[in-house]
Structure formats: structure tokens, C-alpha cells
Design a protein around this motif. Structure first.
Motif, PDB file in Angstrom:
ATOM      1  N   UNK A  73       0.873  -1.264  -0.081  1.00  0.00           N
ATOM      2  CA  UNK A  73       0.177  -0.071  -0.047  1.00  0.00           C
ATOM      3  C   UNK A  73       0.875   1.267   0.059  1.00  0.00           C
ATOM      4  N   UNK A  74       0.634   2.047  -0.731  1.00  0.00           N
ATOM      5  CA  UNK A  74       1.270   3.471  -0.948  1.00  0.00           C
ATOM      6  C   UNK A  74       0.025   4.664  -0.965  1.00  0.00           C
ATOM      7  N   UNK A  75       0.269   5.611  -0.106  1.00  0.00           N
ATOM      8  CA  UNK A  75      -0.511   6.522   0.086  1.00  0.00           C
ATOM      9  C   UNK A  75       0.203   7.935  -0.190  1.00  0.00           C
ATOM     10  N   UNK A  76      -0.421   8.755  -1.404  1.00  0.00           N
ATOM     11  CA  UNK A  76      -0.012   9.894  -1.842  1.00  0.00           C
ATOM     12  C   UNK A  76      -0.796  10.944  -1.612  1.00  0.00           C
ATOM     13  N   UNK A  77      -0.277  11.963  -0.925  1.00  0.00           N
ATOM     14  CA  UNK A  77      -0.949  13.353  -0.476  1.00  0.00           C
ATOM     15  C   UNK A  77      -0.388  14.364  -0.969  1.00  0.00           C
ATOM     16  N   UNK A  88       3.612   8.073   1.747  1.00  0.00           N
ATOM     17  CA  UNK A  88       3.558   6.915   2.778  1.00  0.00           C
ATOM     18  C   UNK A  88       3.360   5.269   2.595  1.00  0.00           C
ATOM     19  N   UNK A  89       4.410   5.010   3.367  1.00  0.00           N
ATOM     20  CA  UNK A  89       4.373   3.311   2.816  1.00  0.00           C
ATOM     21  C   UNK A  89       5.027   2.591   3.991  1.00  0.00           C
ATOM     22  N   UNK A  90       4.907   1.286   4.105  1.00  0.00           N
ATOM     23  CA  UNK A  90       5.473   0.594   5.106  1.00  0.00           C
ATOM     24  C   UNK A  90       6.911  -0.065   4.676  1.00  0.00           C
ATOM     25  N   UNK A  91       7.691   0.353   5.580  1.00  0.00           N
ATOM     26  CA  UNK A  91       8.974  -0.735   5.177  1.00  0.00           C
ATOM     27  C   UNK A  91       9.530  -1.484   6.191  1.00  0.00           C
TER      28      UNK A  91
END
Length: 665
Positions: A73-77, A88-91
Motif C-alpha cells: 500500500x502506498x498513499x500519496x498526499x 507514505x508506505x510501510x518498510x
């Protein structure tokens, strides 16, 4: 590249609207409802520029897009009129939230990675190397440059403005650079950048970097030798021979002093004084190194805090802009009704409303000030690090010299502890100094040799580079002659045209794609030399939209078969832009039937976002997740993109009003 849109969240002045996407999302309805704005805002979150409609100019604040990239999942603001995004993403167990440029790279933004811009995040999450294409093909300094997500997304988003006027910029005669990028992207999808070619290109790039590094190191070393007067090994040998002759004379004088009786002071006293001075220097340098290191650490901490401040400032502005339009009725903390206050007082805190604008500074001024301050801190930090390294080297030299003095002092005290041999000890000390100078010169003698090695290495790398260029040229020619994927694309395009009932094209026609320009042409098999149809000479705008849509669909079919790194999203805005659904019912029906059939079979992993005037239902027998939304301006039943914009209040029912008055009596 498996990419799936999940949701688009739009922050308007008076509401927040969420649009969720399925495998097929179909937005249709009247003009002016904001259908095309949905596609433009998706593209805006992915880094594009945007021309806001009058409604969006008045109401739009920001947008964020949730998308899955290979299951991550990637969120782009992105705020309105901002050149940056917050991704924002999980690493692993850590959640990354990074402010980065939307399109123009400005250095690495995530330490330990190659992420410089939003496009790089997609390849990072997909665990794919950033694709590279050749630049400077006509020069000796040919190099590789990145192929961005924007270059590939051109074949995933057919916007309403250019769907009937521009053929993926492959036909941009007046803009060579944009046409070249489109051709590069097409060649990448078609597989002209094969593994062997990519490997050779990477090897060539590495050789070029090694040669440039060797050349730069040789230039720096040559300058140092010239400034120190050590131009060649012969000059160093002459100085070494002179010092060795002097060393022999000093040793002979020391031997004479040992066998005779001399007068004068004791040499040990001078050694002790020198040792005390060096001890003081060591202590001073250690304190200086500690002070500089502490200051550098504080500066680096301040720099990191300032970077986070820029992100917080951006979020605060967004929150302030959103809350400024909220009319509070209940307390936001305890949810109790707020007491009545005068209009001049804040309804929440009861304080007088400030007459001054909160926006003392614009985003551009604050951004420029923050960037200027960041540059100042980075330069200060670099200067402190250089000073720290200089002090460290000086401390090492002082400690080394003190060790030599201490060793000499111990030796003199063991050999003799009276004054009559002090002269001999002084000669021996001088001999020790000369030995150290000889040792240093012998070490310096390696520098001219190293310079010759670097120059020789640069020449040999140039030769290897030339050989590799020849080999790479052969491999590129071999890959270019491999027309299997291109021929398959020709067949897929013809199949799409026939299945969509494209006017005048039958299964007997032939599609030809020029491998240099990648522009397709359609002609009857028996008259291929006389009647050729291409995007440029189609007289109908409706034919151009269908032709371009079919080409994009055919390319996605090829990418799905070959596993190419083309994002698995296809947005088609107004395929029937210039087509009447009533007069061209067969074309309308067959085109969307083809899209649905492919979405259920070959392109079942591809996500479609379709925008048009009318909705065509899914044919019977096909199981598809189709989300249809009818949109009309000024409608409450089928609301537009901004549901409250230009929507009249519902009429008041007089009978209900009379009943309520009777109840009150």
C-alpha cells in the motif's frame, strides 16, 4: 508492474469526498459534473500538473490517492498547487512518511535508497530497478538516464483534451525531446531493452564512471604534487640521496662526540621540553575536536528538525484551511452545544476574532526561506565536518611526533645519563629527524607512480569502453531486428480494431508499425501501397479517439502477456468524445463489449477507469466488478464530483409545514 487504484480522497472547502475504485470504474453522465476531473486528479496525485476547473478553483484544497503497488500500500498526499507530495508506505515494521518532489528530482530523499522523486517509489515498492534509456546517442559521452513513471503512464491515461489530437506524443514533430521519451518508453515495453542490452549498458556506464573517477583522481594528485614540489620520481630520488648523505655526516659527528669529551648543555632537556609541548598540543587538539564534533552534531540535529518542521508546516496549513470553513455547533472536545456568542467572537473559545490574516507569508516565501535555511545549515555542517577531519589529521600527526620524541628520550636516558654525551645525543636526534624525512619522501615517491597508474588505468578503461560500445551496438542492432513483440502488437491492434467495429477495417487488413517511430498504419492487404490510414490522416475525430484507445489496449494486452513493467491501470476519458451513441450504436456497443471481454480474460489483472457520456452495461455471461456512477450537475440523486456545488436547496413541502404548525397549536 501490478498497480491497483484503491481510493481517491478529495478535500474540498466544505466536504471530503471519497471515490473507491473496482476492477472497472465507469463514470458517466452530463457535461460539467466533474467526471474528467476524477481522472485529472488521479494523474495530479501521480505527479502531473493540472488545470483546475472553475468549480475546483473555488472549492479544491488537496487530494490523496491510495494505491497498491505489487501488493504494497502506498498513499500519496498532494496539496493544491504544490510541487511536492507526501508519500507514505510501510518498510518492514517501520512506516515511512516522506516529503519528496512530485516530478523534478533534487537528490536522494530516503537515506540508503536511490529514491529521489515520486516515480522512484513505485519501482522501489515493486522491487524493480529504475529503467534507464540512452541519452546523447550522437555524442561520444553517451549516458544512461532514468525512465520515469510519467513516461510509462502516458500509455495508461488517455486524457480528454488530447485523446483525439495527440498520438502519445509519438507524432510530435516540433518537440523532439518529448517524442524521444515516448519512443524510449515504447521500446522499453516492447522489450528492445533486453537483459543482455541492459547488462551491457550498465557495464558501459560503470566503465565510464570508473574512467572519469580515475581521471579526476589523477588531476587532483597531479595538482598536489605540483604544489609540494615533488613533480617526478627522479626529483624525489635526488632529495633522498642528499638527505642520506647528510645523515651519514650527522651519524659520524655523533660517533666522534661519543668517543670524546665535550662541553655544553644536556640534549635530554631539549627532548623533555619538546615532549611537554607536544603533550599540550595533543590535549588542545583533542578538546578542539570534541568541541567541533559537538557543534556538528547540534547542527545536524537542527537540520533534521528543520526538515520535519517543513512537513508539519504544510500539514498545519492544510488543517487550518479545512477547519476555517467549519461552522462549529458543538464543542469539538466534549461535544456539548456551544453557547451563543456575538458575531465578533469565536464560537468555540469566545475570544474576539483576529482581524489580521493568519496567512502572513505565502507558501512560496516560507518554502524559499526554509530551503535557504536548509542550504545554510548543510553548508555549515559540511564545513564543520571538514574542520573535524583536518583537526583529526593534525592530531594524528602530533601524536605520532610525540611518540617519536618519547622513544628518543627513553633511548637517550638508557644510553647515558650525564652531560658530556649530550652533544652526541643532539646529533642522534637530528639523525632521527632526517630518517623520518627520508621515510616520508620514500612514501611520497609512490604518489607519482600512483599518478602514472591512474593515467594508465584511464587509458585502458577508454580502450575497454570502446570495445564494449562496439559489442553493445551489435546487441542493440540484434534486439532492434527482433520484431516478434512488434509483430504481435500489430496483430493485437488489428484484433482490437476489428472487434470494436472500427469503420472501414476488416480482418483482411494489415497493420504495420514503424520500428523507428512506432506509429502504426492500417491498409488493405491488396492495396497496401496506395491507401494507408494512420492517426495523422484520419478525418474524423471520433475515429482518432477509438484508434488511440485500441492502440493503448493492444499495448496493455502485450504487456500482460510478456510481463512488461507497464503499470496495470488504463484510464480512458471519453472514448466516444466525438461519437454519437445513437448514430453509431454498433461502434459504441462493440467497443465497450471488447473492453469488458478483455477485462474478463486477458486483462483480468488490469484496472480500468472509464469516463464517457453514456454507460454501456456488462454483457450477459461476464462476471466483472463494475462500479458505475451516474453524475449530473445540480442533482441530489446523481450528485456531481462536488456534491454541494451549484445544487439548489430542496423545496419545502407546505403540507408538512402546516401540519407542524397545527401540532404546535
Amino acid at each position: 508492474m501490478k498497480v491497483k487504484l484503491q481510493a481517491l480522497r478529495l478535500h474540498f472547502r466544505r466536504s471530503v469526498e471519497t471515490i473507491e475504485f473496482g476492477q472497472i470504474s465507469f463514470f458517466w453522465g452530463k457535461i460539467g459534473a466533474g467526471k474528467s476531473s476524477i481522472a485529472r486528479l488521479i494523474d495530479y496525485c501521480l505527479g502531473a500538473d493540472i488545470q483546475l476547473t472553475p468549480a475546483l478553483q473555488l472549492e479544491f484544497n488537496s487530494a490523496d490517492l491510495s494505491v497498491d503497488v505489487e501488493g504494497r500500500r502506498l498513499t500519496i498526499y498532494r496539496e493544491r498547487e504544490s510541487s511536492n507530495v507526501i508519500a507514505a508506505w510501510a518498510e518492514g515494521d517501520q512506516v515511512m512518511e516522506v516529503l519528496m518532489p512530485a516530478r523534478k528530482a533534487d537528490g536522494v530523499v530516503v537515506p540508503g535508497t536511490t529514491i529521489e522523486v515520486l516515480s522512484d517509489v513505485f519501482f522501489h515498492l515493486a522491487s524493480l530497478p529504475v529503467p534507464k534509456v540512452r541519452k546523447g546517442r550522437r555524442t561520444a559521452e553517451e549516458r544512461l538516464e532514468r525512465l520515469s513513471l510519467r513516461d510509462l503512464f502516458r500509455f495508461c491515461y488517455l486524457d480528454q483534451d488530447n485523446i483525439d489530437s495527440d498520438f502519445f506524443r509519438l507524432d510530435s514533430e516540433g518537440d523532439y525531446s518529448r517524442r524521444a521519451k515516448s519512443v524510449d518508453a515504447m521500446r522499453f515495453v516492447l522489450g528492445y531493452h533486453q537483459d543482455q542490452v541492459a547488462s551491457l549498458e550498465a557495464e558501459l556506464q560503470s566503465l565510464m564512471e570508473q574512467r572519469m573517477a580515475a581521471k579526476a583522481a589523477a588531476g587532483a594528485l597531479s595538482k598536489v604534487l605540483e604544489e609540494s614540489g615533488l613533480g617526478s620520481p627522479a626529483e624525489i630520488d635526488d632529495r633522498v640521496e642528499g638527505l642520506r648523505a647528510r645523515l651519514d655526516r650527522v651519524r659520524a659527528a655523533a660517533e666522534v662526540a661519543r668517543t670524546g669529551r665535550g662541553d655544553g648543555g644536556h640534549a635530554v632537556d631539549a627532548l623533555r621540553a619538546r615532549g611537554r609541548a607536544l603533550s599540550a598540543d595533543v590535549e588542545s587538539l583533542e578538546e578542539m575536536a570534541e568541541a567541533v564534533g559537538s557543534r556538528a552534531a547540534n547542527t545536524e540535529r537542527h537540520l533534521n528538525e528543520l526538515k520535519m518542521l517543513s512537513v508539519r508546516f504544510s500539514r498545519t496549513r492544510s488543517a487550518r484551511a479545512l477547519l476555517a470553513s467549519v461552522d462549529f455547533v458543538d464543542c469539538p472536545r466534549c461535544t456539548q452545544p456551544l453557547p451563543s456568542r456575538l458575531e465578533a467572537l469565536c464560537p468555540v473559545c469566545g475570544q474576539p476574532e483576529s482581524e489580521e490574516l493568519h496567512e502572513h507569508l505565502s507558501d512560496e516565501v516560507v518554502g524559499a526561506d526554509l530551503k535557504s535555511r536548509l542550504v545554510e545549515l548543510q553548508e555549515s555542517l559540511q564545513g564543520l565536518r571538514r574542520q573535524e577531519r583536518t583537526i583529526s589529521r593534525q592530531l594524528q600527526r602530533t601524536v605520532s611526533e610525540k611518540a617519536i620524541v618519547d622513544q628518543t628520550l627513553d633511548q637517550r636516558l638508557r644510553d647515558y645519563d650525564s652531560a658530556f654525551l649530550s652533544k652526541a645525543l643532539e646529533f642522534e636526534r637530528e639523525a632521527t629527524v632526517i630518517e623520518q624525512q627520508v621515510s616520508s619522501l620514500l612514501n611520497y615517491r609512490k604518489l607519482p607512480e600512483r599518478l602514472e597508474e591512474l593515467l594508465s588505468t584511464a587509458d585502458s578503461l577508454r580502450g575497454s569502453e570502446s570495445e564494449l560500445r562496439v559489442k553493445l551496438s551489435r546487441e542493440r542492432e540484434k534486439a532492434f531486428k527482433d520484431r516478434s513483440n512488434l509483430e504481435e502488437l500489430e496483430g493485437l491492434l488489428l484484433d482490437c480494431l476489428v472487434r470494436s467495429s472500427f469503420p472501414g477495417v476488416t480482418a483482411t487488413y494489415k497493420v504495420t508499425i514503424d520500428p523507428k517511430t512506432l506509429v502504426p498504419e492500417v491498409a488493405p492487404t491488396e492495396a497496401a501501397d496506395f491507401a494507408v490510414t494512420s492517426f495523422a490522416n484520419m478525418g474524423s475525430g471520433g475515429m482518432k479517439t477509438i484508434f488511440k484507445s485500441c492502440y493503448a489496449i493492444a499495448l496493455h494486452r502485450l504487456a500482460a502477456k510478456k510481463g512488461a513493467s507497464l503499470p496495470s491501470v488504463l484510464v480512458i476519458d471519453s472514448a466516444m468524445k466525438n461519437v454519437s451513441e445513437r448514430e453509431n450504436l454498433e461502434l459504441f456497443r462493440d467497443f465497450y463489449s471488447m473492453v469488458y471481454e478483455l477485462a474478463a480474460t486477458e486483462l483480468n489483472a488490469t484496472q480500468f477507469v472509464l469516463i464517457d457520456k453514456e454507460f454501456f452495461p456488462v454483457p450477459e455471461g461476464l462476471s466483472l466488478d463494475v462500479r458505475s456512477r451516474h453524475m449530473a450537475p445540480g442533482s441530489r440523486d446523481d450528485p456531481p464530483l462536488i456534491p454541494y456545488y451549484d445544487v439548489p436547496d430542496p423545496p419545502r413541502d407546505s403540507s408538512i409545514l402546516d401540519a407542524s404548525l397545527d401540532d404546535a397549536e
